[in-house]
Design a protein around this motif. Structure first.
Motif, short mmCIF file in Angstrom:
data_model
loop_
_atom_site.label_atom_id
_atom_site.label_comp_id
_atom_site.label_asym_id
_atom_site.label_seq_id
_atom_site.Cartn_x
_atom_site.Cartn_y
_atom_site.Cartn_z
N LEU A 1 -23.80 -38.46 28.18
CA LEU A 1 -22.78 -37.53 28.66
C LEU A 1 -23.42 -36.30 29.30
N ARG A 2 -24.45 -35.76 28.66
CA ARG A 2 -25.13 -34.59 29.22
C ARG A 2 -25.72 -34.90 30.59
N GLU A 3 -26.32 -36.08 30.73
CA GLU A 3 -26.93 -36.46 32.01
C GLU A 3 -25.88 -36.60 33.10
N ILE A 4 -24.76 -37.19 32.74
CA ILE A 4 -23.68 -37.37 33.73
C ILE A 4 -23.17 -36.01 34.18
N VAL A 5 -22.93 -35.12 33.22
CA VAL A 5 -22.41 -33.79 33.56
C VAL A 5 -23.43 -33.02 34.40
N ALA A 6 -24.70 -33.14 34.07
CA ALA A 6 -25.74 -32.42 34.81
C ALA A 6 -25.87 -32.89 36.24
N SER A 7 -25.44 -34.13 36.52
CA SER A 7 -25.56 -34.66 37.88
C SER A 7 -24.51 -34.08 38.82
N GLY A 8 -23.48 -33.44 38.28
CA GLY A 8 -22.44 -32.86 39.12
C GLY A 8 -22.65 -31.39 39.36
N ASP A 9 -21.65 -30.78 39.97
CA ASP A 9 -21.75 -29.35 40.28
C ASP A 9 -21.06 -28.48 39.23
N GLY A 10 -20.54 -29.12 38.15
CA GLY A 10 -19.91 -28.36 37.09
C GLY A 10 -18.45 -28.05 37.33
N ARG A 11 -17.94 -28.46 38.51
CA ARG A 11 -16.53 -28.17 38.83
C ARG A 11 -15.77 -29.42 39.25
N SER A 12 -16.39 -30.27 40.04
CA SER A 12 -15.70 -31.45 40.56
C SER A 12 -15.39 -32.42 39.43
N PRO A 13 -14.21 -33.04 39.48
CA PRO A 13 -13.82 -33.96 38.40
C PRO A 13 -14.79 -35.14 38.27
N ILE A 14 -15.06 -35.50 37.05
CA ILE A 14 -15.90 -36.66 36.73
C ILE A 14 -15.10 -37.58 35.83
N VAL A 15 -15.17 -38.88 36.09
CA VAL A 15 -14.49 -39.87 35.27
C VAL A 15 -15.53 -40.79 34.64
N TRP B 1 -18.37 -43.13 36.44
CA TRP B 1 -19.52 -43.65 35.71
C TRP B 1 -19.01 -44.62 34.64
N PHE B 2 -19.78 -45.67 34.40
CA PHE B 2 -19.45 -46.65 33.37
C PHE B 2 -20.52 -46.59 32.28
N VAL B 3 -20.08 -46.41 31.05
CA VAL B 3 -21.02 -46.28 29.93
C VAL B 3 -20.75 -47.40 28.92
N GLU B 4 -21.75 -48.22 28.69
CA GLU B 4 -21.66 -49.30 27.71
C GLU B 4 -23.01 -49.44 27.02
N PHE B 5 -23.04 -50.19 25.91
CA PHE B 5 -24.32 -50.49 25.29
C PHE B 5 -25.15 -51.35 26.24
N HIS B 6 -26.42 -50.99 26.39
CA HIS B 6 -27.29 -51.68 27.33
C HIS B 6 -27.42 -53.15 26.97
N GLY B 7 -27.19 -54.00 27.96
CA GLY B 7 -27.35 -55.44 27.78
C GLY B 7 -26.23 -56.12 27.04
N SER B 8 -25.18 -55.38 26.67
CA SER B 8 -24.07 -55.98 25.93
C SER B 8 -23.22 -56.83 26.87
N VAL C 1 -27.97 -47.14 25.21
CA VAL C 1 -26.80 -46.90 26.06
C VAL C 1 -27.22 -47.02 27.52
N GLY C 2 -26.42 -47.74 28.29
CA GLY C 2 -26.65 -47.85 29.72
C GLY C 2 -25.53 -47.20 30.50
N VAL C 3 -25.90 -46.35 31.46
CA VAL C 3 -24.92 -45.68 32.32
C VAL C 3 -24.98 -46.31 33.70
N LEU C 4 -23.87 -46.88 34.14
CA LEU C 4 -23.80 -47.54 35.44
C LEU C 4 -23.08 -46.62 36.43
N GLN C 5 -23.69 -46.44 37.60
CA GLN C 5 -23.03 -45.67 38.66
C GLN C 5 -22.88 -46.56 39.88
N PRO C 6 -21.64 -46.86 40.25
CA PRO C 6 -21.43 -47.71 41.43
C PRO C 6 -21.59 -46.91 42.72
#
Length: 535
Positions: A427-441, A488-495, A526-531
Motif C-alpha cells: 500500500l505504501r509503495e502504491i501511494v508513493a507512486s502517485g502525486d498524493g492527490r489523484s485518485p488511486i484504485v 492496481w491489483f494486489v494478490e498473494f504472489h503466485g496464487s 504479496v504481488g502488486v500488478l499494474q496494467p
C-alpha cells in the motif's frame, strides 16, 4: 481453602529469591505481548474487518453489525476500536491494542478476584499462569473477538464462588450478567456455563434435600423439578442433532485420544506455533516435550488438589466441588459438542473459554506443593515450576517471535510478514507512486488482502480499495479515459487468484508489470500488478 486471618499472616520473605525470578519472567511475558505488535504476525482479514467497521462508523458509512460468520458484533471489542481510531489513524498495532489491553486486564482482574475468593497464594499462581501461558501471549497479539474470552469468562468462574463463600446472591446475579456479556464476546463462551451453575447446585442442593425430608414446600419442589424436566426434554428435542453427534463422540476412543493430545498442545503452545509460525507439525520432539511438561504440571496439580480435598474443613462452605465438577462438565461438554476440531490449529480460539477454570484448578492444586516455606521439597518444586515457566517463554520466543523474524512464517500466507507487513508495504509503495492527490484504485480479490488494504487505506482519502467483482467495469472506464496507471491489483504472489488476474488483463490487451513484497526470509508474499494499455 484459607480463612481471612490465615491470608493476612502470609509471609513472603522465604520466597524472595523465587519471587524476583518470577517477577522477571512475568515482565518478559508482558514484553513478549508488546514486542513487534505491529508486524508479527502479519495482519489477517479477520482482524482488519473489525477495524474497517470502526472506521466506517467514524466516517458515517454503513456498519456490518454481524460478523461474516453470523455472530453479533462484539460491542466490547468494537467500542474500544471506535475510540482508538477516533484519536489516531489506522495501524496494525492500534488494531491489536484492544486485545493487548484485554489480556493485561485479565491478569489484574484475576489477581483481585482470586485473592477475594481464595487467598494470596492462589492469586499469585493463577495470575502467573495467565501471564505465562503461550496461548495467552499469542492471543494478546490478535485483534480477534476470542482474544477477550479469558477476560470476560473469568468473572463467570470466580463470582459464583464468591457468592457461595460470602452467601450473597448479588455476586451470582453479577456473574449471570457477566455470562451474557461473555456470550456477546463469542458464542463459544457458553461452555463456561457449568462453572456458573455448579456453585448454585452446591448451595441449593442441601437445602432442597432438607426441605424434602421435612416435607416443607414439597409441592413447590415437585413443580420446580417438573419444569426442569420439561425444559430438559424440549432442549433435547431442539438439539437432537447435536446430541446424536455427542453420543457418537462419547464412545469414540480415537476422538478422545485426539482431543487429549490437542488439549496438551493447546496449553503448551504447540497449537499456536503450528497455526501462526508453522514451526511444528505436532510430531517433533519439542511438541512431545511440551506435552510431557504440561501433563506433569496437571498431574502435580491433581495430586495436590486431591490432598487438599481430603484435608478440607467440612464446616466451611465448600468451593472444591464447584471448581472441580464445574470445570469437568465444561471440558466434557466442549469435547462432546465442539469436538477435537474446535481445539486444533486454526480453530483453537474457540477453546479460549477453557483457560480460566483450568487456571483456578491448577493453582489451587499447586499451592500445597509450592508454598510451605519450611519444607525443602517445596523449594525444589518452586524452582522446578520456575524452570517450566522459563522454558515456556523460551519456546515461545524461539518458535514464535524469532522464527517469524527469521523466516517470515511458514504457515498461512496471511501471517507471513517482514519488518513492515507486506500488505502494508504494498500500500505504501502504491501511494508513493502517485502525486498524493489523484485518485488511486486498488483491487484485491482475496479476503486476507482486501480487508487489511481497505482498513489501512483509510489513512489516504484518495485511495479506494475494491473487490474483483467491481474491477472489470472500472478497468474499462480507466482505460477509456487513459487512466489505467491509477489502478492496481494486489494478490498473494503466485496464487491462483493472481494468475487468473494476470491472464485476464493480458487477454484484454494490457501489459502487466508486477512488483513483489517479500517476507523476512526473502520469499515473495504479496504481488502488486499494474496494467498498462498497449499503445
Amino acid at each position: 481453602m484459607h480463612s481471612r486471618d490465615e491470608r493476612a499472616r502470609f509471609d513472603g520473605r522465604p520466597y524472595l529469591a523465587a519471587g524476583c525470578v518470577l517477577a522477571l519472567l512475568l515482565g518478559t511475558a508482558v514484553l513478549f505481548r508488546i514486542d513487534g505488535l505491529g508486524n508479527v504476525p502479519g495482519v489477517n482479514g479477520d482482524e482488519a474487518w473489525m477495524g474497517v467497521q470502526a472506521e466506517s462508523l467514524l466516517h458515517g458509512e454503513s456498519v456490518q453489525w454481524r460478523t461474516p460468520t453470523g455472530n453479533l458484533l462484539n460491542p466490547f471489542h468494537f467500542a474500544p476500536q471506535v475510540v482508538l481510531h477516533a484519536v489516531g489513524e489506522p495501524s496494525i498495532a492500534r488494531l491489536r491494542t484492544t486485545a493487548l489491553v484485554s489480556s493485561l486486564l485479565a491478569i489484574g482482574l484475576n489477581f483481585w478476584l482470586a485473592s477475594r475468593v481464595f487467598d494470596l497464594r492462589v492469586a499469585i499462581l493463577s495470575s502467573a499462569l495467565l501471564t505465562l501461558l503461550p496461548i495467552n501471549i499469542a492471543y494478546a497479539r490478535f485483534a480477534w473477538d476470542a482474544s477477550q474470552s479469558v477476560l470476560f469468562t473469568l468473572p463467570v468462574v470466580y463470582l459464583p464462588l464468591l457468592a457461595l463463600r460470602e452467601r450473597r446472591l448479588k455476586y451470582w446475579l453479577l456473574a449471570a450478567i457477566c455470562f451474557v456479556a461473555a456470550l456477546l464476546v463469542h458464542p463459544t463462551n457458553i461452555f463456561v456455563a457449568p462453572m456458573l451453575l455448579a456453585p448454585v447446585v452446591v448451595a441449593v442442593g442441601p437445602r432442597a434435600a432438607a426441605t424434602w425430608r421435612h416435607g416443607e414446600h414439597r409441592l413447590r419442589l415437585v413443580a420446580l423439578m417438573g419444569i426442569v424436566c420439561v425444559v430438559t426434554m424440549v432442549s433435547a428435542v431442539l438439539l437432537r442433532s447435536w446430541l446424536q453427534v455427542a453420543a457418537g463422540r462419547m464412545f469414540d476412543l480415537a476422538q478422545w485420544r485426539a482431543f487429549s493430545v490437542l488439549y496438551l498442545d493447546f496449553l503448551s503452545g504447540t497449537t499456536i506455533y503450528r497455526f501462526v509460525s508453522g514451526t511444528s507439525d505436532g510430531s517433533d520432539w519439542a511438541a512431545a516435550v511440551g506435552r510431557l511438561l504440561v501433563l506433569g504440571v496437571l498431574c502435580a496439580a491433581g495430586v495436590g488438589f486431591a490432598r487438599q480435598w481430603k484435608n478440607r474443613d467440612s464446616r466451611k462452605p465448600s468451593l472444591w466441588g464447584p471448581v472441580l465438577w464445574g470445570y469437568a462438565v465444561s471440558l466434557l461438554g466442549f469435547f462432546l459438542i465442539a469436538g477435537p476440531e474446535a481445539i486444533q490449529p486454526h480453530y483453537e480460539r474457540y477453546a479460549m473459554v477453557l483457560i480460566p477454570g483450568l487456571v483456578v484448578l491448577v493453582s489451587v492444586g499447586l499451592q500445597g506443593w509450592l508454598f510451605p516455606s519450611g519444607a525443602r521439597s517445596a523449594a525444589v518444586f518452586r524452582w522446578s515450576a520456575l524452570a517450566v515457566a522459563a522454558l515456556w517463554l523460551t519456546t515461545f520466543h524461539l518458535n514464535y517471535l524469532s522464527s517469524i523474524r527469521a523466516t517470515g512464517g511458514e504457515s498461512h500466507l496471511a501471517f507471513r510478514t517482514a519488518g513492515v507487513d507486506p500488505k502494508e508495504a504494498a500500500l505504501r509503495e502504491i501511494v508513493a507512486s502517485g502525486d498524493g492527490r489523484s485518485p488511486i484504485v486498488i483491487v484485491a480479490g482475496q479476503w486476507w488482502n482486501y480487508w487489511p488494504l481497505k482498513y489501512l487505506a483509510y489513512r489516504y482519502p484518495h485511495v479506494e480499495v475494491i473487490g474483483l467483482d467491481q474491477a472489470e467495469q472500472l478497468a474499462a472506464e480507466l482505460v477509456a479515459d487513459d487512466r489505467s496507471d491509477r489502478i492496481w491489483f494486489v494478490e498473494f504472489h503466485g496464487s491462483p487468484q493472481q494468475l487468473a488476474v494476470q491472464a485476464q488483463l493480458r487477454s484484454s490487451g494490457f501489459e502487466v508489470h508486477e512488483t513483489t513484497f517479500n517476507d523476512y526470509g526473502g520469499a515473495p508474499v504479496v504481488g502488486v500488478l499494474q496494467p498498462r494499455a498497449v499503445e
